[in-house]
Write a protein that holds these residues in place. Structure first.
Motif, PDB file in Angstrom:
ATOM      1  N   GLU A  53       0.847  -1.193   0.000  1.00  0.00           N
ATOM      2  CA  GLU A  53       0.000   0.000   0.000  1.00  0.00           C
ATOM      3  C   GLU A  53       0.881   1.241   0.000  1.00  0.00           C
ATOM      4  N   LEU A  54       0.652   2.148  -0.953  1.00  0.00           N
ATOM      5  CA  LEU A  54       1.428   3.378  -1.054  1.00  0.00           C
ATOM      6  C   LEU A  54       0.492   4.572  -1.192  1.00  0.00           C
ATOM      7  N   GLU A  55       0.793   5.636  -0.470  1.00  0.00           N
ATOM      8  CA  GLU A  55       0.066   6.886  -0.625  1.00  0.00           C
ATOM      9  C   GLU A  55       0.713   7.671  -1.768  1.00  0.00           C
ATOM     10  N   ILE A  56      -0.071   8.047  -2.769  1.00  0.00           N
ATOM     11  CA  ILE A  56       0.460   8.777  -3.913  1.00  0.00           C
ATOM     12  C   ILE A  56      -0.437   9.962  -4.237  1.00  0.00           C
ATOM     13  N   GLU A  57       0.043  10.806  -5.140  1.00  0.00           N
ATOM     14  CA  GLU A  57      -0.741  11.931  -5.643  1.00  0.00           C
ATOM     15  C   GLU A  57      -0.724  11.901  -7.157  1.00  0.00           C
ATOM     16  N   CYS A  58      -1.834  12.261  -7.762  1.00  0.00           N
ATOM     17  CA  CYS A  58      -1.883  12.349  -9.215  1.00  0.00           C
ATOM     18  C   CYS A  58      -0.885  13.414  -9.668  1.00  0.00           C
ATOM     19  N   PRO A  59       0.018  13.093 -10.590  1.00  0.00           N
ATOM     20  CA  PRO A  59       1.014  14.087 -11.025  1.00  0.00           C
ATOM     21  C   PRO A  59       0.427  15.189 -11.895  1.00  0.00           C
ATOM     22  N   VAL A  60      -0.860  15.081 -12.247  1.00  0.00           N
ATOM     23  CA  VAL A  60      -1.502  16.103 -13.076  1.00  0.00           C
ATOM     24  C   VAL A  60      -2.309  17.074 -12.214  1.00  0.00           C
ATOM     25  N   CYS A  61      -3.192  16.540 -11.351  1.00  0.00           N
ATOM     26  CA  CYS A  61      -4.068  17.409 -10.558  1.00  0.00           C
ATOM     27  C   CYS A  61      -3.758  17.362  -9.066  1.00  0.00           C
ATOM     28  N   TRP A  62      -2.799  16.518  -8.652  1.00  0.00           N
ATOM     29  CA  TRP A  62      -2.353  16.389  -7.270  1.00  0.00           C
ATOM     30  C   TRP A  62      -3.418  15.841  -6.331  1.00  0.00           C
ATOM     31  N   ALA A  63      -4.406  15.146  -6.883  1.00  0.00           N
ATOM     32  CA  ALA A  63      -5.389  14.491  -6.031  1.00  0.00           C
ATOM     33  C   ALA A  63      -4.707  13.377  -5.241  1.00  0.00           C
ATOM     34  N   ALA A  64      -5.011  13.285  -3.949  1.00  0.00           N
ATOM     35  CA  ALA A  64      -4.416  12.255  -3.100  1.00  0.00           C
ATOM     36  C   ALA A  64      -5.195  10.954  -3.235  1.00  0.00           C
ATOM     37  N   MET A  65      -4.467   9.870  -3.258  1.00  0.00           N
ATOM     38  CA  MET A  65      -5.105   8.555  -3.342  1.00  0.00           C
ATOM     39  C   MET A  65      -4.162   7.504  -2.770  1.00  0.00           C
ATOM     40  N   THR A  66      -4.697   6.306  -2.641  1.00  0.00           N
ATOM     41  CA  THR A  66      -3.912   5.181  -2.149  1.00  0.00           C
ATOM     42  C   THR A  66      -3.790   4.152  -3.257  1.00  0.00           C
ATOM     43  N   MET A  67      -2.612   3.578  -3.397  1.00  0.00           N
ATOM     44  CA  MET A  67      -2.395   2.516  -4.380  1.00  0.00           C
ATOM     45  C   MET A  67      -2.202   1.200  -3.640  1.00  0.00           C
ATOM     46  N   HIS A  68      -3.027   0.222  -3.970  1.00  0.00           N
ATOM     47  CA  HIS A  68      -2.947  -1.104  -3.363  1.00  0.00           C
ATOM     48  C   HIS A  68      -2.398  -2.086  -4.393  1.00  0.00           C
ATOM     49  N   ILE A  69      -1.409  -2.872  -3.976  1.00  0.00           N
ATOM     50  CA  ILE A  69      -0.866  -3.926  -4.840  1.00  0.00           C
ATOM     51  C   ILE A  69      -0.688  -5.170  -3.971  1.00  0.00           C
ATOM     52  N   GLY A  70      -1.786  -5.856  -3.711  1.00  0.00           N
ATOM     53  CA  GLY A  70      -1.692  -7.000  -2.820  1.00  0.00           C
ATOM     54  C   GLY A  70      -2.840  -7.966  -2.961  1.00  0.00           C
ATOM     55  N   ALA A  71      -3.089  -8.703  -1.879  1.00  0.00           N
ATOM     56  CA  ALA A  71      -4.109  -9.745  -1.898  1.00  0.00           C
ATOM     57  C   ALA A  71      -5.505  -9.191  -2.146  1.00  0.00           C
ATOM     58  N   SER A  72      -5.733  -7.920  -1.752  1.00  0.00           N
ATOM     59  CA  SER A  72      -7.059  -7.322  -1.930  1.00  0.00           C
ATOM     60  C   SER A  72      -7.267  -6.784  -3.335  1.00  0.00           C
ATOM     61  N   GLY A  73      -6.260  -6.930  -4.205  1.00  0.00           N
ATOM     62  CA  GLY A  73      -6.356  -6.451  -5.568  1.00  0.00           C
ATOM     63  C   GLY A  73      -5.302  -5.406  -5.865  1.00  0.00           C
ATOM     64  N   SER A  74      -5.285  -4.944  -7.106  1.00  0.00           N
ATOM     65  CA  SER A  74      -4.304  -3.940  -7.537  1.00  0.00           C
ATOM     66  C   SER A  74      -5.069  -2.768  -8.148  1.00  0.00           C
ATOM     67  N   PHE A  75      -5.100  -1.656  -7.421  1.00  0.00           N
ATOM     68  CA  PHE A  75      -5.932  -0.530  -7.845  1.00  0.00           C
ATOM     69  C   PHE A  75      -5.518   0.741  -7.113  1.00  0.00           C
ATOM     70  N   THR A  76      -5.912   1.873  -7.673  1.00  0.00           N
ATOM     71  CA  THR A  76      -5.862   3.140  -6.958  1.00  0.00           C
ATOM     72  C   THR A  76      -7.248   3.365  -6.376  1.00  0.00           C
ATOM     73  N   CYS A  77      -7.310   4.076  -5.264  1.00  0.00           N
ATOM     74  CA  CYS A  77      -8.619   4.346  -4.667  1.00  0.00           C
ATOM     75  C   CYS A  77      -8.547   5.608  -3.835  1.00  0.00           C
TER      76      CYS A  77
END
Length: 238
Positions: free
Chosen positions: A143-167
């Motif tokens: 799980e990584l906290e990231i920001e959109c490099p275009v609009c700087w919206a904050a989101m979380t990136m999951h890459i694990g057993a629960s799936g691979s997605f931004t949310c």
């Protein structure tokens, strides 16, 4: 200009480092003194001692020396250029050691991922590459906290057993807005992404190798639909 002055306690601890083996308690005290209590640029005066242990110490101490040296150098801003020039030979020796450790591979599939990622971070720090490499350790938690490099919206990136997605940030995961991550084709990775994945495969880090394809793959901003590469988003964050 950096002026390197250690207090007597730190000098005693550095004097207790031994090629034949150093008590783990000494390493813990050194971390506290050098990383937490000294200005990191000043603490880099310990790089020669750490390089000597990395080159000729027992295996456990070699890893501890590389890890501490990498952490100190990574935190040395704004004096990084001066530090790199002053301790160029020591940094080169540290890079040689961590490169050898990574080339040796891992004892088992997915064994000690934190140690592997810590070595990768140290290697990239010694090379002066990928300033965001300390974030790689977050792959262990998937799980990584990231920001959109275009609009700087904050989101979380999951890459694990629960799936691979931004949310959008929050829990439970089935109640938040999600956008699926699309992994890069391993055979089409280039540059840093290809190199890191090769290291993970050689190190028998199957989970990390898979996560890296998502880190260098395709993501969608959960707020405004912007498309981006997660690794680029990490690099753009302060």
């Amino acid at each position: 200009m950096v002026v390197n002055r250690f207090d007597p306690e730190t000098l005693v601890l550095l004097g207790r480092l031994s090629i034949a083996g150093t008590d783990s308690a000494v390493w813990e005290e050194l971390w506290n003194e050098l990383y937490h209590r000294h200005d990191s640029a000043v603490a880099c005066a310990a790089l020669p001692e750490l390089a000597a242990i990395a080159a000729g110490g027992v295996p456990g101490d070699r890893y501890r020396a590389v890890s501490l040296a990498g952490a100190l150098l990574a935190a040395a801003d704004p004096y990084t250029a001066e530090i790199r020039d002053r301790y160029a030979e020591d940094i080169c020796a540290l890079l040689t050691e961590v490169g050898s450790e990574l080339a040796a591979g891992g004892p088992a599939i997915d064994s000690e991922p934190v140690v592997f990622l810590d070595r990768v971070h140290a290697m990239l720090t010694f090379e002066d590459a990928a300033g965001w490499s300390h974030r790689l350790l977050e792959l262990v938690e998937a799980e990584l906290e990231i920001e959109c490099p275009v609009c700087w919206a904050a989101m979380t990136m999951h890459i694990g057993a629960s799936g691979s997605f931004t949310c959008t940030s929050g829990y439970p995961l089935d109640k938040v807005t999600k956008r699926q991550l699309i992994p890069a084709n391993p055979d089409q990775l280039t540059g840093l992404g290809a190199r890191l994945r090769r290291l993970a495969v050689a190190g028998r880090q199957a989970t990390i190798a898979r996560q890296l394809t998502f880190l260098f793959g395709h993501a969608v901003c959960t707020e405004n639909g912007h498309e981006f590469t997660p690794a680029d988003a990490l690099a753009a964050m302060p």
